[in-house]
Design an enzyme around this catalytic site. Structure first.
Site, mmCIF file in Angstrom:
data_model
loop_
_atom_site.group_PDB
_atom_site.id
_atom_site.type_symbol
_atom_site.label_atom_id
_atom_site.label_comp_id
_atom_site.label_asym_id
_atom_site.label_seq_id
_atom_site.Cartn_x
_atom_site.Cartn_y
_atom_site.Cartn_z
ATOM 1 N N HIS A 108 56.726 121.523 59.590
ATOM 2 C CA HIS A 108 56.518 122.877 59.136
ATOM 3 C C HIS A 108 55.871 122.852 57.889
ATOM 4 C CE1 HIS A 108 58.008 124.905 62.861
ATOM 5 N NE2 HIS A 108 58.595 123.746 63.042
ATOM 6 N N LYS A 146 57.304 143.286 52.911
ATOM 7 C CA LYS A 146 58.120 143.887 52.031
ATOM 8 C C LYS A 146 57.721 143.499 50.660
ATOM 9 C CE LYS A 146 62.103 146.305 51.967
ATOM 10 N NZ LYS A 146 62.506 147.514 52.615
ATOM 11 N N ASP A 191 60.133 151.677 50.803
ATOM 12 C CA ASP A 191 58.958 151.799 51.416
ATOM 13 C C ASP A 191 58.282 153.135 51.283
ATOM 14 O OD1 ASP A 191 59.456 149.172 51.946
ATOM 15 O OD2 ASP A 191 60.360 149.797 53.999
ATOM 16 N N GLY A 224 57.157 127.110 68.220
ATOM 17 C CA GLY A 224 57.948 127.804 69.407
ATOM 18 C C GLY A 224 58.979 127.252 70.002
ATOM 19 N N CYS A 240 53.708 122.439 64.795
ATOM 20 C CA CYS A 240 54.829 122.104 65.955
ATOM 21 C C CYS A 240 54.404 122.194 67.176
ATOM 22 C CB CYS A 240 56.084 122.783 65.325
ATOM 23 S SG CYS A 240 57.552 122.186 66.213
ATOM 24 N N TYR A 241 54.827 123.351 67.884
ATOM 25 C CA TYR A 241 54.768 123.727 69.338
ATOM 26 C C TYR A 241 53.046 124.041 69.397
ATOM 27 C CZ TYR A 241 54.478 126.184 73.731
ATOM 28 O OH TYR A 241 54.055 126.509 75.075
ATOM 29 N N GLU A 276 55.092 125.745 56.213
ATOM 30 C CA GLU A 276 55.462 127.029 55.694
ATOM 31 C C GLU A 276 56.787 127.025 55.121
ATOM 32 O OE1 GLU A 276 55.287 125.922 58.794
ATOM 33 O OE2 GLU A 276 56.537 127.056 60.413
#
Ligand code: XMP
Length: 535
Positions: free
Chosen positions: A193, A391, A251, A75, A102-103, A195
């Site tokens: 991070h 998506k 979609d 964050g 992190c945060y 990710e």
């Protein structure tokens, strides 16, 4: 805020789906990081269903979701700042393996007796970490990545005193506590991070946390998601009939095929030709859905009505409102004409829900009441079979359902269509010029294998004229702008670096082949501060 009926239906369908997927789930607590969504996607890619919850979610809300583990996101704030997000749950009461990123790590530290501090040696970008000891989180890391490996850091604060029960499990040159662990509780913190792809062993670390530490089963796989979605839709729809607003984008197309598998002839589709479509779009939708998939398709030609309603309107917001209102009116009228329609289905996907819940993520998901601008007075129940899919998951479902690659890989196209790409008031001639330019641009990108390399590409026609010279004669014609962007999630974007020689070739073809255009520009702005569309 009260639970609206459409929201209830979305939650019901989702509850059926979760119940049927039957596997483990992970809650991602959002502290406002730009990577929160990426964490959720990564977890799903590793075969486990994940959902984003706001930091203000209560213990009970999280207990109801029954996560097998929790990931606390990064964050932008400092945990000590007065603007740090409030937290509504008690982590100890949830009693599940937890990973703070992190945060999230700093919050864990501060909450449980540690200390964080703004440090002079902030770290942004790639940094080498040195793994210490033998934490379950870094299991196998030495063999796969070596003792030291590259991670992605982006922090100004650091944990300077460990919370009770934790020990440091990695350090960097400037950050002595780059990762921490309390193995007895399976609580972990990473200052970097995992990710993002720049963290070389990031996926392996997440995999350790999800599968080895939290022992989640990898049940979130496209193959079984379809079968289970189909069952969930059947349960919720029963004997009733559904009308789906089909746009031809990926979609709504995937929603149509999923619904068709689930309820067959009880599905009816409506395609509104509002005169704001790209070249050949209507024909393609008819060919794909009516001829190929045998869907009960109603094509409503409302081109003149839309153009009349939009005459002389140059305010972008007003354009959107008029178009939105007319869509609903046409759909409602069609539902009455068909009769027996109980449901209106939409191709809403998870990022639509996350986005409409507020940019700062303060009330993510739980407070979401946006159902695509549908009026409260609407009698039809709203069905959103893709409301919890990303998506890339929708695309995988599309492929498995036999949808054409061309539709699956299609760039997004805004609901208000070309109306927001003809700047200023609309007229038929501008729309026609724009269609020709757009077609030429996109074909050139496809021919050069660049269409799939960019997130979105299109042309815009400006309400100005410019002087040109052709065959020694002065021309006074229109100006078009080409836009191609790279983007992960369309919240931020950068202008795609297309080869200059190719752009020059496309510009030359446009001016030569589309009479009335004298000048072609290329948009270099990124988002923010610009947006992707021009209006
Ligand atoms: P902006 O222009 O906000 O666009 O940076 C972000 C993404 O959203 C699409 N977009 C829309 N999609 N209805 C839609 O369904 C809309 O009113 C709308 N406006 C923008 C845009 O094409 C881009 O992919």
């Amino acid at each position: 805020m009260p639970d609206t009926a459409p929201l209830k239906n979305r939650r019901r369908l989702h509850a059926f789906l979760c119940e049927q997927v039957g596997g483990d789930k992970i809650a991602i607590i959002n502290f406002g990081s730009q990577y929160t969504r990426l964490i959720a996607r990564k977890v799903r890619e590793l075969g486990v269903y994940s959902e984003i919850y706001s930091a203000q979610s209560t213990t009970q809300q999280l207990l109801d979701f029954a996560p097998r583990a929790i990931i606390l996101s990064g964050g932008p704030e400092s945990v000590d700042s007065h603007s740090a997000p409030e937290v509504g749950f008690d982590l100890q009461a949830l009693n599940v393996p937890t990973l703070g990123i992190c945060y999230g790590m700093q919050w864990l530290a501060r909450q449980y007796g540690g200390k964080t501090k703004r440090v002079d040696s902030r770290e942004f970008g790639s940094v080498l970490i040195d793994v210490q000891g033998s934490s379950a989180l870094f299991d196998g890391m030495q063999a796969d990545c070596g003792a030291k490996h590259t991670v992605w850091m982006s922090h100004g604060d650091s944990v300077v005193r460990l919370p009770s029960g934790f020990s440091a499990i990695a350090e960097t040159e400037y950050t002595p506590i780059a990762a921490m662990a309390d193995e007895s509780r399976s609580w972990y913190g990473l200052q970097f991070h995992p990710e993002v792809t720049h963290t070389v062993c990031g996926t392996a670390i997440l995999n350790n946390f999800i599968h080895k530490i939290a022992r989640c089963s990898p049940s979130w796989q496209p193959a079984n998601i379809i079968a289970r979605s189909v069952d969930s839709i059947r349960r919720i729809v029963g004997d009733e009939h559904v009308l789906l607003a089909l746009s031809g984008g990926v979609d709504s197309s995937v929603a149509a095929l999923l619904l068709q598998q689930a309820i067959g002839k009880k599905l009816h589709c409506i395609f509104v030709d509002n005169g704001l479509l790209r070249a050949g779009e209507r024909a393609q939708v008819v060919e794909t859905f009516e001829r190929h998939f045998g869907v009960d398709l109603y094509v409503v030609d409302a081109q003149d009505a839309f153009l009349r309603a939009l005459k002389d309107v140059d305010d972008p917001e007003q354009k959107r409102q008029i178009i939105g209102r007319m869509f609903i009116e046409i759909i409602e009228k069609q539902a009455l004409t068909i009769g027996k329609i109980d449901w209106l289905a939409q191709g809403t996907i998870y990022p639509d829900i996350i986005e409409s819940a507020g940019a700062e993520g303060a009330h993510l998901i739980k407070s979401h009441h946006n159902v695509g601008g549908l009026p409260e007075r609407m009698k039809l129940k709203v069905l959103e079979p893709l409301a919890y899919f990303f998506k890339d998951e929708v695309r995988k479902l599309g492929a498995a359902l036999g949808l054409d690659k061309e539709i699956i890989e299609r760039h997004p196209f805004p609901g208000p269509g070309l109306a927001v790409r003809v700047l200023g008031p609309l007229d038929k001639e501008s729309l026609q010029l724009l269609r020709r330019v757009d077609t030429l641009f996109l074909k050139a990108l496809r021919d050069h294998h660049l269409y799939d390399q960019v997130a979105q590409a299109f042309a815009v026609i400006l309400p100005v004229k410019s002087v040109g010279v052709m065959g020694d004669r002065r021309q006074y014609g229109r100006v078009v702008v080409l836009r191609a962007v790279e983007s992960e999630d369309f919240m931020t974007a950068s202008s795609a670096e297309l080869p200059t020689a190719l752009l020059a070739e496309i510009a030359s073809r446009i001016v030569n082949e589309v009479p009335g255009i004298t000048r072609v520009c290329y948009d270099l702005s990124s988002k923010p501060p610009a947006t992707i569309e021009w209006e």
